[in-house]
Design a protein around this motif. Structure first.
Motif, PDB file in Angstrom:
ATOM      1  N   PRO A 161      36.599  51.448  20.573  1.00 25.97           N
ATOM      2  CA  PRO A 161      36.637  52.374  19.691  1.00 25.97           C
ATOM      3  C   PRO A 161      35.211  53.156  19.197  1.00 25.97           C
ATOM      4  CG  PRO A 161      37.032  50.307  18.781  1.00 25.97           C
ATOM      5  CD  PRO A 161      36.898  50.085  20.044  1.00 25.97           C
ATOM      6  N   LEU A 162      34.173  52.383  19.172  1.00 27.52           N
ATOM      7  CA  LEU A 162      32.909  52.775  18.877  1.00 27.52           C
ATOM      8  C   LEU A 162      32.327  53.781  19.787  1.00 27.52           C
ATOM      9  CD1 LEU A 162      30.990  49.809  17.489  1.00 27.52           C
ATOM     10  CD2 LEU A 162      31.677  51.873  16.231  1.00 27.52           C
ATOM     11  N   GLY A 163      32.565  53.096  21.160  1.00 26.35           N
ATOM     12  CA  GLY A 163      32.070  54.438  22.171  1.00 26.35           C
ATOM     13  C   GLY A 163      33.006  55.650  22.317  1.00 26.35           C
ATOM     14  N   GLY A 164      34.502  55.410  22.107  1.00 23.55           N
ATOM     15  CA  GLY A 164      35.204  56.519  22.085  1.00 23.55           C
ATOM     16  C   GLY A 164      34.782  57.480  20.915  1.00 23.55           C
ATOM     17  N   ALA A 165      34.594  56.961  19.932  1.00 22.46           N
ATOM     18  CA  ALA A 165      34.292  57.654  18.633  1.00 22.46           C
ATOM     19  C   ALA A 165      33.044  58.521  18.928  1.00 22.46           C
ATOM     20  CB  ALA A 165      34.112  56.982  17.331  1.00 22.46           C
ATOM     21  N   LEU A 166      31.815  57.738  19.218  1.00 22.33           N
ATOM     22  CA  LEU A 166      30.608  58.554  19.624  1.00 22.33           C
ATOM     23  C   LEU A 166      30.793  59.492  21.102  1.00 22.33           C
ATOM     24  CD1 LEU A 166      28.252  55.515  19.617  1.00 22.33           C
ATOM     25  CD2 LEU A 166      28.275  57.220  17.959  1.00 22.33           C
ATOM     26  N   GLY A 167      31.672  59.296  21.844  1.00 24.17           N
ATOM     27  CA  GLY A 167      31.931  60.185  22.906  1.00 24.17           C
ATOM     28  C   GLY A 167      32.269  61.193  22.636  1.00 24.17           C
ATOM     29  N   TYR A 168      33.607  61.253  21.502  1.00 25.92           N
ATOM     30  CA  TYR A 168      33.942  62.488  21.216  1.00 25.92           C
ATOM     31  C   TYR A 168      33.072  63.186  20.020  1.00 25.92           C
ATOM     32  CZ  TYR A 168      38.941  62.124  22.118  1.00 25.92           C
ATOM     33  OH  TYR A 168      40.145  62.185  22.691  1.00 25.92           O
ATOM     34  N   ALA A 169      32.236  62.582  19.245  1.00 27.59           N
ATOM     35  CA  ALA A 169      31.343  63.121  18.089  1.00 27.59           C
ATOM     36  C   ALA A 169      30.185  63.656  18.626  1.00 27.59           C
ATOM     37  CB  ALA A 169      31.160  62.097  17.002  1.00 27.59           C
ATOM     38  N   LEU A 170      29.633  62.920  19.818  1.00 27.43           N
ATOM     39  CA  LEU A 170      28.270  63.415  20.377  1.00 27.43           C
ATOM     40  C   LEU A 170      28.626  64.576  21.564  1.00 27.43           C
ATOM     41  CD1 LEU A 170      26.472  60.196  21.283  1.00 27.43           C
ATOM     42  CD2 LEU A 170      25.972  61.988  19.658  1.00 27.43           C
ATOM     43  N   GLY A 171      29.809  64.374  22.375  1.00 25.28           N
ATOM     44  CA  GLY A 171      30.184  65.280  23.130  1.00 25.28           C
ATOM     45  C   GLY A 171      30.539  66.623  22.644  1.00 25.28           C
ATOM     46  N   GLY A 172      31.295  66.437  21.456  1.00 24.04           N
ATOM     47  CA  GLY A 172      31.731  67.790  20.669  1.00 24.04           C
ATOM     48  C   GLY A 172      30.594  68.445  20.071  1.00 24.04           C
ATOM     49  N   TRP A 173      29.660  67.703  19.465  1.00 25.86           N
ATOM     50  CA  TRP A 173      28.600  68.410  18.698  1.00 25.86           C
ATOM     51  C   TRP A 173      27.351  69.071  19.771  1.00 25.86           C
ATOM     52  CZ3 TRP A 173      23.166  67.812  18.425  1.00 25.86           C
ATOM     53  CH2 TRP A 173      22.529  68.584  17.316  1.00 25.86           C
ATOM     54  N   ILE A 174      27.364  68.216  20.866  1.00 28.11           N
ATOM     55  CA  ILE A 174      26.393  68.706  21.684  1.00 28.11           C
ATOM     56  C   ILE A 174      27.102  69.980  22.578  1.00 28.11           C
ATOM     57  CG2 ILE A 174      25.193  68.255  24.118  1.00 28.11           C
ATOM     58  CD1 ILE A 174      25.104  65.408  23.316  1.00 28.11           C
ATOM     59  N   GLY A 175      28.339  69.840  22.758  1.00 28.68           N
ATOM     60  CA  GLY A 175      29.046  71.171  23.489  1.00 28.68           C
ATOM     61  C   GLY A 175      29.126  72.141  22.478  1.00 28.68           C
ATOM     62  N   ASP A 176      29.154  72.175  21.370  1.00 26.61           N
ATOM     63  CA  ASP A 176      29.160  73.157  20.444  1.00 26.61           C
ATOM     64  C   ASP A 176      28.179  73.982  20.232  1.00 26.61           C
ATOM     65  OD1 ASP A 176      31.671  73.986  19.061  1.00 26.61           O
ATOM     66  OD2 ASP A 176      31.583  72.954  17.347  1.00 26.61           O
ATOM     67  N   HIS A 177      26.791  73.242  20.396  1.00 25.81           N
ATOM     68  CA  HIS A 177      25.518  73.349  20.187  1.00 25.81           C
ATOM     69  C   HIS A 177      24.693  73.973  21.388  1.00 25.81           C
ATOM     70  CE1 HIS A 177      26.198  71.736  16.216  1.00 25.81           C
ATOM     71  NE2 HIS A 177      25.260  72.469  15.976  1.00 25.81           N
ATOM     72  N   TRP A 178      24.897  73.360  22.649  1.00 33.29           N
ATOM     73  CA  TRP A 178      24.199  73.546  23.840  1.00 33.29           C
ATOM     74  C   TRP A 178      24.977  73.761  24.910  1.00 33.29           C
ATOM     75  CZ3 TRP A 178      21.473  68.782  21.511  1.00 33.29           C
ATOM     76  CH2 TRP A 178      20.385  69.294  20.737  1.00 33.29           C
ATOM     77  N   GLY A 179      26.170  73.558  24.984  1.00 34.99           N
ATOM     78  CA  GLY A 179      27.181  73.843  25.861  1.00 34.99           C
ATOM     79  C   GLY A 179      27.703  72.528  26.585  1.00 34.99           C
ATOM     80  N   TRP A 180      28.864  72.241  27.186  1.00 35.65           N
ATOM     81  CA  TRP A 180      29.301  71.301  27.845  1.00 35.65           C
ATOM     82  C   TRP A 180      28.524  70.326  28.542  1.00 35.65           C
ATOM     83  CZ3 TRP A 180      30.282  70.761  32.775  1.00 35.65           C
ATOM     84  CH2 TRP A 180      30.654  72.019  33.682  1.00 35.65           C
TER      85      TRP A 180
END
Length: 470
Positions: A161-180
């Motif tokens: 769950p920690l990795g899944g949460a970080l993956g969602y949060a980091l991936g979404g934030w980075i994707g929103d700001h710098w692209g997927w």
């Protein structure tokens, strides 16, 4: 592998002497936890930026689902091979090589120019993850005795769950700001450090925690021994139950953020961060509660691990249904949190059951076969099935049929030319089937665990007698 200098005949040293080790069981568990954490960060970052990938490659839900499960298909196919290798060769080298490979594949995903490039990198990711997924639980089983194994497995699976949460949060934030593409580049590099750490952990030898001598080349299982795993009732029934739970978690992982963005109108950042936070909280609480309750109820019944799995999986069914149909996003996410909490409670107990009912010298292959089956019938099948259902029920002729009208009356209406709501409803009946199989499996659990203990005790006596007479 055995060597002339290995001491007792047929007994292998745990790892080649040329590789140094650091620390004991707790250090090894910490390294394996770190690897698992990075594993799920890499895995879930893809789903966090899935909507943008769909747009970049101009693909629909079905082809996005194919990308989503590409690594899992390869992971599942390679797992039996890795299990065979893991029962025979140095597990630290296999483990470290796999971690390095999946990190390389994650970084490579950042440079994908189309669907086919991404398919290649996601598939390569599966090869790397297969080594880790098969070997890490066997190392934990050999590092910790039965009375401590459940807690160790529970701690190890907290990384999910920690990795899944970080993956969602980091991936979404980075994707929103710098692209997927930047998301894959940033989350993939730390795995190379974890690969190096994997070479330094202590491998005590196969079967060391059972109180006897580690197994060596004379104890390596044959193909017929693997087929005999299907004669262990608990192994089979627990595997079917976990396949059902994996079906559900795979469906939510691939289509959850997509559902809340396209059907409920949430932004990428809000959807991915919300699901990420819920995944982390539900997983942390669920795995801790599941492990603690299972160990506590063992005082009253030896069926505890699978009885608990049956109860919580059945309780997740109505919550999952209501979460998908509820239009208020706050209430929907709250109900989804409840379902995720309950399904997370099975992870520690059910994986510990596999370690407890499979003999030590077959454990890598036992986990490999288990992984193969739960993923083929679980999170490989579910995203593609749900993607097809979404596309099918989005067709105007189907939406206007009596069946489409029935689902519309429940609130499952098409969005554009897709109906992801109907697709997500499929998860509930599958979970109900899983609960039934856990219940059936609990009847055989005490007897199957005793068989492994008796076999280990007999093997220890035979080893002592062999040393006495030779």
């Amino acid at each position: 592998m055995s060597s002339p200098a290995s001491g007792s005949a047929g007994v292998a040293p745990a790892s080649p002497r040329l590789l140094p080790t650091i620390g004991g069981p707790n250090f090894a568990l910490a390294v394996l936890f770190g690897m698992n954490l990075l594993n799920y960060i890499d895995r879930y970052s893809f789903f966090a930026v899935g909507v943008d990938i769909k747009k970049s490659f101009d693909i629909d839900d079905f082809w996005y689902s194919v990308l989503g499960v590409a690594f899992m298909v390869v992971y599942t196919v390679v797992s039996p091979v890795m299990g065979w290798l893991g029962d025979r060769y140095d597990r630290r080298r296999l483990l470290a090589g796999g971690v390095a490979l999946w990190s390389f594949a994650t970084v490579g995903s950042a440079f994908s120019l189309d669907f086919y490039h991404m398919f290649f990198w996601r598939s390569l990711l599966g090869v790397g993850e297969a080594s880790y997924g098969v070997l890490a639980p066997t190392l934990i089983a050999d590092l910790f005795p039965v009375e401590k194994r459940g807690k160790a497995m529970g701690l190890y699976y907290l990384a999910l769950p920690l990795g899944g949460a970080l993956g969602y949060a980091l991936g979404g934030w980075i994707g929103d700001h710098w692209g997927w593409s930047r998301a894959f580049l940033i989350v993939g590099l730390p795995g190379l450090l974890a690969a190096v750490a994997g070479l330094l952990i202590h491998d005590p030898g196969r079967g060391a925690s059972e109180g006897g001598q580690p197994t060596g080349s004379t104890d390596r299982p044959r193909m017929i021994d693997y087929l005999r795993l299907f004669k262990i009732p608990t192994y089979v029934l627990n595997t079917v139950g976990m396949a059902a739970v994996t079906f559900a978690t795979g469906a939510y992982a691939v289509h959850g953020a997509n559902f809340y963005q396209t059907v409920r109108g949430m932004s990428m950042t809000r959807a991915t961060s919300s699901i990420g936070i819920l995944t982390a909280l539900a997983g942390l609480l669920g795995i801790a509660l599941g492990t603690g309750l299972a160990d506590f109820t063992m005082r009253f019944t030896r069926r505890a691990y699978l009885l608990l799995a049956a109860i919580v999986t059945a309780a997740a069914v109505p919550l999952g249904l209501l979460a998908i149909l509820e239009k208020d996003t706050a209430v929907s996410l709250g109900l989804l949190f409840g379902a995720m909490l309950l399904t997370s409670m099975v992870l520690g107990p059910c994986n510990t059951v596999i370690a407890n009912v499979v003999p030590a010298n077959k454990r890598a292959s036992g986990f490999a076969l288990y992984i193969f089956l739960i993923h083929v019938f679980g999170d490989i099948s579910s995203p593609v099935i749900l993607g097809w259902i979404s596309t099918f029920f989005g067709r105007p002729d189907v939406a206007e049929s009596w069946l489409g009208s029935f689902f519309s009356s429940l609130g499952a209406t098409p969005t554009g030319d897709e109906n992801l709501t109907v697709a997500m409803l499929v998860v509930a009946p599958v979970l109900a089937v899983g609960a039934a199989f856990f219940l059936f499996g609990s009847r055989y659990l005490p007897e199957d665990q005793q068989h492994v203990k008796d076999a280990a005790a007999a093997a220890g006596v035979e080893h002592v007698e062999a040393n006495v007479y030779h």
